[in-house]
Design an enzyme around this catalytic site. Structure first.
Site, PDB file in Angstrom:
ATOM      1  CD  GLU A  98      -2.826   0.946   0.249  1.00  0.00           C
ATOM      2  OE1 GLU A  98      -2.664   2.294   0.268  1.00  0.00           O
ATOM      3  OE2 GLU A  98      -4.506   1.242   0.482  1.00  0.00           O
ATOM      4  CG  ASN A 136      -7.339   3.660   4.616  1.00  0.00           C
ATOM      5  OD1 ASN A 136      -6.735   3.610   3.351  1.00  0.00           O
ATOM      6  ND2 ASN A 136      -7.168   2.387   4.944  1.00  0.00           N
ATOM      7  CD  GLU A 180      -5.308  -3.687   6.887  1.00  0.00           C
ATOM      8  OE1 GLU A 180      -5.084  -3.063   6.160  1.00  0.00           O
ATOM      9  OE2 GLU A 180      -6.022  -4.299   6.618  1.00  0.00           O
ATOM     10  CG  ASN A 225      -9.537   2.789   1.095  1.00  0.00           C
ATOM     11  OD1 ASN A 225      -8.436   3.226   1.104  1.00  0.00           O
ATOM     12  ND2 ASN A 225      -9.778   1.766   1.454  1.00  0.00           N
ATOM     13  CG  ASP A 254      -7.463   1.246  -1.188  1.00  0.00           C
ATOM     14  OD1 ASP A 254      -7.104   2.540  -0.566  1.00  0.00           O
ATOM     15  OD2 ASP A 254      -6.996  -0.363  -1.331  1.00  0.00           O
TER      16      ASP A 254
END
Length: 308
Positions: free
Chosen positions: A36, A122, A146, A179, A232
């Protein structure tokens, strides 16, 4: 007729000008758990990205390959750079937004709102005035994969803005799971991904659009819908097109929300960023790997490129 490589899918002729038929989709790093938060550091000619469950921030460069930038990262997820070039990240484990100073020390920017702990920040962006905008879903506290399983203290999953003076305010409060987020090139629009379908099929997989009015946001409706998986991380290019992650790759939309095409990736995509020495490479984090592909447009975040 031009034969396209298998990773390009054109839905609108305008997409052909943003990609190239000779481009290659390369795997530049692999063997991770869940990648990510890619962010390009042009002044260091390297990419940083998160391997969330392994609690590491990784570094990749053409010259040195892959190395560990930071271990014990506290389940760091999304990353960006501020206008001073400093790394700003979201840590699920500490439930905060943290800035890495030039000397390597860490400064916590936000970890509470109204006296209560945040859920699990996030993704994050920094506007030109120095304000820090971030999303706060519950992904880091609903399991130990996570983050650390915990009951939320906030009444919802909000989008926050921290002013240059350090004042934290909830600017959007009606998301199921907010997100990824990114600004249009002129910063008049903020796009925010709704990824609540990850745990509730009734939640639409959409990107919402908000007009930026000073330190506030005005909801202007649904910008686009993801037709495979959910949105995302995402980025805008200098032309105002929005590139969003999805289950089958990266989807590109024009500024009105029309899908122009897709970069198909064999793993579920979590995030992306523009970079490379010439600014014409897209770096894509996808499940256990990181991919690179040429795109014929630069990202709308010139401060990530550093010295050219």
């Amino acid at each position: 007729m031009i034969t396209l490589p298998p990773h390009l899918e054109i839905h609108d002729d305008r997409f052909a000008a943003l990609v190239h038929p000779m481009s290659q989709l390369e795997v530049i790093a692999e063997g991770f758990t869940w990648t990510e938060g890619p962010v390009w550091f042009g002044d260091h000619d390297c990419l940083l990205f998160s391997d969330i469950p392994s609690q590491r921030i990784m570094r990749w460069s053409e010259q040195d390959g892959v190395s560990v930038f930071r271990s014990g990262s506290g389940f760091n997820n999304g990353n960006t750079r501020d206008r001073q070039g400093r790394l700003v990240g979201c840590r699920h484990g500490m439930r905060d937004v943290v800035r890495t100073e030039i000397d390597g020390s860490l400064t916590v920017l936000a970890d509470r709102f109204d006296g209560k702990r945040l859920n699990s920040p996030n993704d994050v962006v920094v506007s030109s005035d120095g304000a820090v905008w971030f999303t706060d879903p519950t992904y880091g506290i609903i399991s130990n994969f996570e983050g650390f399983r915990s009951d939320p203290e906030q009444s919802g999953c909000n989008v926050f803005r921290m002013s240059p003076g350090g004042e934290l305010s909830a600017v959007v409060t009606d998301f199921s799971q907010p997100n990824g987020l990114c600004f249009s090139p002129d910063e008049k629009t903020l796009y925010i991904a709704e990824s609540g379908s990850s745990h509730d099929e009734s939640v639409p997989s959409v990107i919402r659009r908000f007009a930026v009015e000073g330190g506030d946001l005005r909801d202007t409706g649904i910008f686009a819908e993801i037709d495979d998986g959910l949105p995302d991380g995402m980025r805008c290019d200098v032309m105002g097109n929005l590139w969003s992650s999805a289950a089958d790759g990266v989807h590109c939309f024009d500024s009105e929300g029309t899908r122009l095409g897709k970069i198909l990736v064999p793993q579920v995509v979590s995030n992306l960023c523009f970079g490379g020495r010439d600014g014409h490479r897209m770096f894509i984090t996808a499940t256990t790997s990181v991919y690179r592909v040429f795109v014929d447009v630069r990202g709308a975040e010139p401060w990530t490129l550093g010295k050219q």
